[in-house]
Design a protein around this motif. Structure first.
Motif, PDB file in Angstrom:
ATOM      1  N   LYS A 272       0.852  -1.209   0.000  1.00  0.00           N
ATOM      2  CA  LYS A 272       0.000   0.000   0.000  1.00  0.00           C
ATOM      3  C   LYS A 272       0.876   1.243   0.000  1.00  0.00           C
ATOM      4  CE  LYS A 272      -4.039  -1.630   2.502  1.00  0.00           C
ATOM      5  NZ  LYS A 272      -4.694  -1.625   3.795  1.00  0.00           N
ATOM      6  N   PRO A 273       0.346   2.417  -0.415  1.00  0.00           N
ATOM      7  CA  PRO A 273       1.150   3.649  -0.318  1.00  0.00           C
ATOM      8  C   PRO A 273       1.629   3.858   1.107  1.00  0.00           C
ATOM      9  CG  PRO A 273      -0.836   4.042  -1.601  1.00  0.00           C
ATOM     10  CD  PRO A 273      -0.981   2.662  -1.019  1.00  0.00           C
ATOM     11  N   VAL A 274       2.901   4.184   1.251  1.00  0.00           N
ATOM     12  CA  VAL A 274       3.511   4.252   2.585  1.00  0.00           C
ATOM     13  C   VAL A 274       2.806   5.263   3.486  1.00  0.00           C
ATOM     14  CG1 VAL A 274       5.316   5.882   1.831  1.00  0.00           C
ATOM     15  CG2 VAL A 274       5.716   4.423   3.819  1.00  0.00           C
ATOM     16  N   ILE A 275       2.256   6.323   2.897  1.00  0.00           N
ATOM     17  CA  ILE A 275       1.594   7.345   3.717  1.00  0.00           C
ATOM     18  C   ILE A 275       0.439   6.751   4.524  1.00  0.00           C
ATOM     19  CG2 ILE A 275       0.019   8.123   1.860  1.00  0.00           C
ATOM     20  CD1 ILE A 275       1.700  10.387   4.489  1.00  0.00           C
ATOM     21  N   GLU A 276      -0.109   5.642   4.040  1.00  0.00           N
ATOM     22  CA  GLU A 276      -1.241   5.003   4.734  1.00  0.00           C
ATOM     23  C   GLU A 276      -0.773   3.943   5.739  1.00  0.00           C
ATOM     24  OE1 GLU A 276      -3.752   3.526   1.577  1.00  0.00           O
ATOM     25  OE2 GLU A 276      -3.627   5.453   0.525  1.00  0.00           O
ATOM     26  N   GLN A 277       0.531   3.714   5.800  1.00  0.00           N
ATOM     27  CA  GLN A 277       1.022   2.540   6.518  1.00  0.00           C
ATOM     28  C   GLN A 277       1.863   2.835   7.754  1.00  0.00           C
ATOM     29  OE1 GLN A 277      -0.914   0.246   5.302  1.00  0.00           O
ATOM     30  NE2 GLN A 277       0.683  -1.259   4.964  1.00  0.00           N
ATOM     31  N   VAL A 278       2.147   4.107   8.028  1.00  0.00           N
ATOM     32  CA  VAL A 278       3.122   4.371   9.098  1.00  0.00           C
ATOM     33  C   VAL A 278       2.431   4.687  10.421  1.00  0.00           C
ATOM     34  CG1 VAL A 278       4.916   5.103   7.499  1.00  0.00           C
ATOM     35  CG2 VAL A 278       3.385   6.814   8.490  1.00  0.00           C
ATOM     36  N   ASP A 279       3.134   4.378  11.527  1.00  0.00           N
ATOM     37  CA  ASP A 279       2.593   4.625  12.868  1.00  0.00           C
ATOM     38  C   ASP A 279       3.038   5.986  13.411  1.00  0.00           C
ATOM     39  OD1 ASP A 279       1.286   2.094  13.179  1.00  0.00           O
ATOM     40  OD2 ASP A 279       3.274   1.201  13.354  1.00  0.00           O
ATOM     41  N   ALA A 280       4.088   6.552  12.844  1.00  0.00           N
ATOM     42  CA  ALA A 280       4.522   7.907  13.212  1.00  0.00           C
ATOM     43  C   ALA A 280       5.278   8.477  12.018  1.00  0.00           C
ATOM     44  CB  ALA A 280       5.430   7.885  14.435  1.00  0.00           C
ATOM     45  N   LEU A 281       5.102   9.769  11.784  1.00  0.00           N
ATOM     46  CA  LEU A 281       5.744  10.411  10.621  1.00  0.00           C
ATOM     47  C   LEU A 281       6.567  11.600  11.105  1.00  0.00           C
ATOM     48  CD1 LEU A 281       6.144  10.809   7.567  1.00  0.00           C
ATOM     49  CD2 LEU A 281       4.019  12.142   7.558  1.00  0.00           C
ATOM     50  N   TYR A 282       7.844  11.615  10.743  1.00  0.00           N
ATOM     51  CA  TYR A 282       8.776  12.667  11.164  1.00  0.00           C
ATOM     52  C   TYR A 282       9.167  13.465   9.924  1.00  0.00           C
ATOM     53  CZ  TYR A 282      12.593  14.557  14.099  1.00  0.00           C
ATOM     54  OH  TYR A 282      13.430  15.366  14.838  1.00  0.00           O
ATOM     55  N   MET A 283       8.627  14.679   9.811  1.00  0.00           N
ATOM     56  CA  MET A 283       8.926  15.529   8.650  1.00  0.00           C
ATOM     57  C   MET A 283      10.191  16.365   8.933  1.00  0.00           C
ATOM     58  SD  MET A 283       6.605  14.932   6.403  1.00  0.00           S
ATOM     59  CE  MET A 283       6.920  16.288   5.263  1.00  0.00           C
ATOM     60  N   THR A 284      10.887  16.734   7.878  1.00  0.00           N
ATOM     61  CA  THR A 284      12.078  17.582   8.067  1.00  0.00           C
ATOM     62  C   THR A 284      12.132  18.675   7.005  1.00  0.00           C
ATOM     63  OG1 THR A 284      13.502  16.262   6.631  1.00  0.00           O
ATOM     64  CG2 THR A 284      13.445  15.646   8.944  1.00  0.00           C
ATOM     65  N   ARG A 285      12.920  19.670   7.315  1.00  0.00           N
ATOM     66  CA  ARG A 285      13.174  20.808   6.428  1.00  0.00           C
ATOM     67  C   ARG A 285      14.350  20.467   5.517  1.00  0.00           C
ATOM     68  NH1 ARG A 285      16.993  24.973   7.329  1.00  0.00           N
ATOM     69  NH2 ARG A 285      17.697  23.916   9.212  1.00  0.00           N
ATOM     70  N   VAL A 286      14.322  20.986   4.284  1.00  0.00           N
ATOM     71  CA  VAL A 286      15.506  20.840   3.421  1.00  0.00           C
ATOM     72  C   VAL A 286      16.555  21.837   3.917  1.00  0.00           C
ATOM     73  CG1 VAL A 286      16.427  21.038   1.088  1.00  0.00           C
ATOM     74  CG2 VAL A 286      14.165  20.056   1.457  1.00  0.00           C
ATOM     75  N   GLN A 287      17.728  21.325   4.280  1.00  0.00           N
ATOM     76  CA  GLN A 287      18.734  22.150   4.960  1.00  0.00           C
ATOM     77  C   GLN A 287      19.614  22.855   3.928  1.00  0.00           C
ATOM     78  OE1 GLN A 287      20.136  20.871   8.568  1.00  0.00           O
ATOM     79  NE2 GLN A 287      18.242  19.793   8.991  1.00  0.00           N
ATOM     80  N   LYS A 288      19.063  23.943   3.382  1.00  0.00           N
ATOM     81  CA  LYS A 288      19.746  24.631   2.278  1.00  0.00           C
ATOM     82  C   LYS A 288      21.092  25.212   2.713  1.00  0.00           C
ATOM     83  CE  LYS A 288      16.026  27.159   1.035  1.00  0.00           C
ATOM     84  NZ  LYS A 288      14.798  26.612   1.584  1.00  0.00           N
ATOM     85  N   GLU A 289      21.241  25.454   4.009  1.00  0.00           N
ATOM     86  CA  GLU A 289      22.505  26.021   4.475  1.00  0.00           C
ATOM     87  C   GLU A 289      23.685  25.094   4.188  1.00  0.00           C
ATOM     88  OE1 GLU A 289      19.938  25.120   6.324  1.00  0.00           O
ATOM     89  OE2 GLU A 289      20.475  24.460   8.348  1.00  0.00           O
ATOM     90  N   HIS A 290      23.387  23.806   3.928  1.00  0.00           N
ATOM     91  CA  HIS A 290      24.472  22.860   3.620  1.00  0.00           C
ATOM     92  C   HIS A 290      24.661  22.666   2.110  1.00  0.00           C
ATOM     93  CE1 HIS A 290      24.803  21.847   7.823  1.00  0.00           C
ATOM     94  NE2 HIS A 290      23.564  21.411   7.892  1.00  0.00           N
ATOM     95  N   ASP A 291      23.918  23.443   1.281  1.00  0.00           N
ATOM     96  CA  ASP A 291      24.015  23.265  -0.182  1.00  0.00           C
ATOM     97  C   ASP A 291      25.427  23.554  -0.686  1.00  0.00           C
ATOM     98  OD1 ASP A 291      21.444  22.494  -0.490  1.00  0.00           O
ATOM     99  OD2 ASP A 291      20.741  24.336  -1.472  1.00  0.00           O
ATOM    100  N   ASP A 292      25.894  22.732  -1.612  1.00  0.00           N
ATOM    101  CA  ASP A 292      27.161  22.996  -2.288  1.00  0.00           C
ATOM    102  C   ASP A 292      26.843  23.553  -3.681  1.00  0.00           C
ATOM    103  OD1 ASP A 292      28.908  22.064  -0.314  1.00  0.00           O
ATOM    104  OD2 ASP A 292      28.479  19.985  -0.897  1.00  0.00           O
ATOM    105  N   PRO A 293      27.638  24.549  -4.141  1.00  0.00           N
ATOM    106  CA  PRO A 293      27.357  25.135  -5.454  1.00  0.00           C
ATOM    107  C   PRO A 293      27.310  24.077  -6.562  1.00  0.00           C
ATOM    108  CG  PRO A 293      29.058  26.390  -4.321  1.00  0.00           C
ATOM    109  CD  PRO A 293      28.768  25.205  -3.471  1.00  0.00           C
TER     110      PRO A 293
END
Ligand code: CP
Length: 380
Positions: A272-293
């Motif tokens: 099944k789609p994973v969004i329907e299957q998890v018991d806890a969901l941990y979202m995160t921010r894209v850490q642009k401060e670590h971007d390399d050119p």
């Protein structure tokens, strides 16, 4: 890095990485945090807590931006009566005159009884903890040190508050606590919740977003790996900088934890789609401060929309699945839009407040007053 280097008997001397904590220690910390939060409800309880460490001083050495960690550590110190001072702007420190960070840390240990530090430099906290050990061995002044986030490497105290939030969600009831507020009570009434095993064991936890550069993900994944029957799912763009790093994958494999790497909420887990299957969901921010050119082109090619938790996706999740986020969330990227905030599953503001209680519990452990808190709690 070895956990025993930073222990003294069954006590933590320094807090450097999340792997130092066992499930038994996490349960004890949660109990202390519950007691502190209950004692804090009364003037008498607040006075008792504030007297415990009113003879101690802490240095908050934060040379990387922080809102939650800095303020919750400061509030935690205040709860226990610890006086705080801070260095946040390195340009005000004598490091601008060529002083090394190690000399700075040693100076802090001359004036303070505890150092809490955040740095953009990976493993700096670990090196400073070893410095404190060396000083101790040579009979010189040395104080406990707590890592409040180091590079893209570790953020152990964030993992503590994440675990505490999950413990409160999945422990069915907190015998020493009020029910946990309306939101938690509503979650506990949801279909499927009653079929869960009590505690953090035997659950599927998903992390979504910038897995490769997220130190909170690394610290929490290692803590969850200590619980029986846990499965970990990492949902991220298939980009070398963003997907799970090999070293973490190896450490999880060494612990026998099943790991699933998926590239969207629609990818399947157990058919099944994973969004329907998890018991806890941990979202995160894209850490642009670590971007390399050199990554600019490949990053720009990523379909970022796939990693936003829209209200439509939330509607398809299990009705009891808590949504966590270490915060800050990125208003431009919008990984969790504000429309989700009122959903009973949205735990992220509660999670941030939990940080104050669990950090107070950690300080009580490191400064050796947790037993005094328990004695007072049960005697009054
Ligand atoms: N979660 C977290 O570490 O937040 P801050 O960067 O605001 O401290």
């Amino acid at each position: 890095m070895k956990a025993p280097d930073f222990q003294r008997g069954d006590r933590l001397r320094h807090v450097v990485f999340s792997g130092q904590f066992t499930p038994a220690m996490l349960s004890e910390l949660a109990e202390t945090a519950d007691m502190i939060r209950l004692l804090s409800k009364s003037r008498g309880g607040q006075d008792f807590l504030r007297n415990l460490l009113s003879h101690r001083r802490a240095m908050l050495y934060f040379t990387q931006p922080s809102t939650r960690t800095f303020l919750s550590f400061m509030a935690a110190c205040q709860i226990l009566g610890i006086t705080c001072n801070e260095v946040r702007d390195p340009s005000t420190s004598s490091e601008t005159k060529g002083e090394t960070r190690f000399d700075s840390i040693r100076m802090f240990s001359s004036y303070f009884d505890l150092i809490i530090m955040r740095s953009p430099v990976a493993k700096l906290a670990e090196s400073c903890a070893y410095l404190m050990n060396d000083l101790e061995r040579s009979g010189q002044r040395s104080v406990p040190l707590i890592n409040a986030g180091s590079g893209a490497d570790e953020h152990p105290t964030q993992a503590l508050l994440d675990i505490y939030t999950l413990q409160r969600t999945f422990n069915f009831e907190n015998p020493r606590d009020s029910p946990g507020g309306d939101k938690l009570e509503r979650l506990r009434q949801m279909p499927g919740y009653g079929d869960l095993t009590k505690g953090l064991e035997n659950k599927t936890y998903a992390f979504c977003g910038d897995i490769g550069r997220g130190r909170t993900v690394r610290s929490l994944a290692m803590l969850l790996a200590a619980y029986e029957g846990v499965r970990l799912v990492f949902i991220s763009p298939d980009h070398p900088k963003l997907r799970i790093r090999e070293d973490l994958k190896q450490r999880l494999a060494d612990r026998g934890v099943p790991v699933y790497e998926l590239d969207s909420f629609e990818a399947h887990l157990d058919g099944k789609p994973v969004i329907e299957q998890v018991d806890a969901l941990y979202m995160t921010r894209v850490q642009k401060e670590h971007d390399d050119p050199e990554d600019a082109e490949s990053m720009a090619a990523i379909d970022t929309l796939k990693y936003r938790l829209t209200p439509e996706l939330v509607a398809r999740m299990r009705l009891y699945t808590p949504i966590l986020h270490p915060f800050p969330r990125d208003q431009h990227f919008g990984e969790i839009p504000p429309e989700v905030d009122d959903d009973p599953r949205a735990m992220y503001f509660r999670q941030a407040r939990n940080g104050m209680w669990v950090r107070a519990a950690l300080l009580a452990h490191v400064m050796d007053v947790d037993h005094a808190i328990a004695r007072h709690f049960f005697e009054t």
